[in-house]
Enzyme design. Sequence first.
Site, PDB file in Angstrom:
ATOM      1  N   ASN A   1      -3.766   3.870  -4.767  1.00 25.91           N
ATOM      2  CA  ASN A   1      -3.216   4.488  -3.567  1.00 25.91           C
ATOM      3  C   ASN A   1      -2.414   3.579  -2.650  1.00 25.91           C
ATOM      4  OD1 ASN A   1      -4.489   7.088  -4.033  1.00 25.91           O
ATOM      5  ND2 ASN A   1      -6.400   6.026  -3.598  1.00 25.91           N
ATOM      6  N   TYR A   2      -2.547   2.279  -2.803  1.00 20.96           N
ATOM      7  CA  TYR A   2      -1.937   1.387  -1.828  1.00 20.96           C
ATOM      8  C   TYR A   2      -0.889   0.439  -2.374  1.00 20.96           C
ATOM      9  CZ  TYR A   2      -5.325   2.935   1.596  1.00 20.96           C
ATOM     10  OH  TYR A   2      -6.048   3.693   2.466  1.00 20.96           O
ATOM     11  N   LEU A   3      -0.958   0.161  -3.669  1.00 28.33           N
ATOM     12  CA  LEU A   3      -0.053  -0.850  -4.195  1.00 28.33           C
ATOM     13  C   LEU A   3       1.178  -0.206  -4.802  1.00 28.33           C
ATOM     14  CD1 LEU A   3      -2.736  -3.157  -5.768  1.00 28.33           C
ATOM     15  CD2 LEU A   3      -1.685  -3.250  -3.499  1.00 28.33           C
TER      16      LEU A   3
END
EC number: 5.6.2.1
Length: 649
Positions: free
Chosen positions: A544-546
Amino acid sequence: NTTHLWCLRALKYSVPILQRARGAGERWEEEHYEDGVKWRFLEHKGPLFAPEYEPLTDNVRFHYNGQPMKLSANAEEVATFFGKMLDHEYTTNAIFRANFFTDWREVMTSAERKLITNLNKCDFQEIHTYFTEKTEAKRVQSKEVKQDLKMEQEAIAQEYGYCTMDGHRERIANYKIEPPGLFRGRGSHPKMGKLKNRIQPEDVIINCSRDSKIPVPPTGHNWKEVRFDNKVTWLASWTENVQGAMKYIMLNPSSKLKGEKDWQKFEIARRLKGCVDDIRAKYSADLKSREMKSRQRAVALYFIDKLALRAGNEKEEGETADTVGCCSLRVEHIKLHNKLNGQACVVEFDFLGKDSIRYYNKVLVKKQVFKNLKHFMQNKDPSDDVFDRLNTHNLNKHLQELMEGLTAKVFRTYNASITLQHQLEQLTDSEGSEAEKLLSYNRANRAVAVLCNHQRTAPKSFDQSMKKIQAKIEAKKEQIDLTKSELKSAKMYHKVKKDKKSKLVVEKKKKMVQKLEEQLTKLEVQATDREENKQIALGTSKLNYLDPRITVAWSVGGWVRSGEIKWRVGGSESKGMLESSSWEASTSTDTMGRQRERDALSEMLSFGWDVTPRLCGLFWRQFHCRPLPTKKYTGVDPEGVVVGGGGGG
DNA sequence: GCTGTAGACTCAGAAAGGTAGTA
DNA sequence: CTACTACCTTTCTGAGTCTACAG
């Protein structure tokens, strides 16, 4: 092996039905919808309902006060929910037990209710044993039976698990309606153990196109409502009874809709990268603002930016577990240390965040931040808000003014991705082995997980498996010693003999030592990786973040292996070149770097797909560091496209 | 404007599931 | 070859974020 591409799960699930004839180089651009419109056409079969309750046979008995008794169907069903969970810690929790018992009694007949007044006198053991045995029986059944069952499930998934949205057959994330059961809240949730009701078609709202085949409710039933709202993405929804929350049936992340949104998220984060210096300067200046609200906002932003804290919406007291984020921090969550271990201005955080995961951190902060905090916390009770003039709404409104689309969570995305990139730059040794490079990647990933406070409970068998790998390392070392001494004697023998045969033996032993030493480093690296990862969860940040482009740039951009790389798509191999284009190199306007990425993708996706940003998003999202495909995930999708899968670790 | 609330969507770890390596 | 098991992936659904809208 991080340089091979193999996992195009996205392709497996999102298949264009209307194949367009397109020439080489022609771009696939689907028309853009007007504001808020999410689709033009949506057709699906409706959700799949939970199987009906199968009453227990008479030999499986519930006991009350030592006496066996047959429960009414409803009471029995709810009893099985509890019985199944008997070896779970939940069933010993006082709140869980109390909530369960209250709700259970509500579904009892009046006679049952009159008799069953004390949960401690209830014996669910036979029920528990029955379900344990059932699971075991399922586990040991023959390969053929398992295969048949799997095929059955697959057939159901084919029918209910996909929908058609604007000409694409898209996979649905959760086509199954949540079965009834006991509510399992995280942390100390006041509603844990309450009964989650069985959802009926009469509870469900269907959303689809007017001109689609409207889903047919199960016989004898009706939908609550059928609506045709193309401003939302869900296919069906219902209201859950425990918290009164809405539940939705939506598309899988591999869908165009979700992929595009995901892509957009990273684009916003990259835009923040362009103006984050200005924003930092602004909130740093605001630390000294005359207005209290601005000062509080500045400190909150400082935390959100520096520590990647979540925004922290207000929560209804007593309805959920007591957790906080940045804006909802209370005085009791923060300790101020004028001096700590020789450092000045240290803030000690200790609070429960999302999912009741503990956030504990000692942070060196700017002097002005420290001063402000002291001021905010003055004359307040431990249970008072630190930021009493601030909430997520006005914080986000402020951020919106600084940059379009900017909200508190964008800082998390931005800082996570930029941390990955910087860590990769720092940690990767281009001369290292692949195992060492993978360790570098995992360490960079780990830095992000630590930043975002993504934790997991250490696996049950962690210590044991750690010992095992240590034993393996020891064994390998012994083997090396042995082989080395063999090499030595072989050399001595060769000195005397000086013939071809003895030389060959020397060479062979040499190679063996080398090979063993490689195996040893690989094991040692693995052990290090595992140990460091004990309580850290990498999955959430990876997913979800990278920004996947960073991983792509790292793995194929010359850091791992320069020059020509092989792309593996299904059975066939194609070759592509890709130059380094990290976040630093590529900008939101299409650069050469981006174009090359596209070209490389084009090569890979040689199925008549154009490489739209969306596709990049879909594919990159799936692109993690993993080894070559194994047979297990290789399959043929409905359209006959062979898709390689990723497996192993 | 501000506040409260419903709604819709992302993100979260636990648990279940499945496979490959190992005994 | 088979049973076991460690390990990784997928599923599940709860828990956040953020926006729209009403008063």
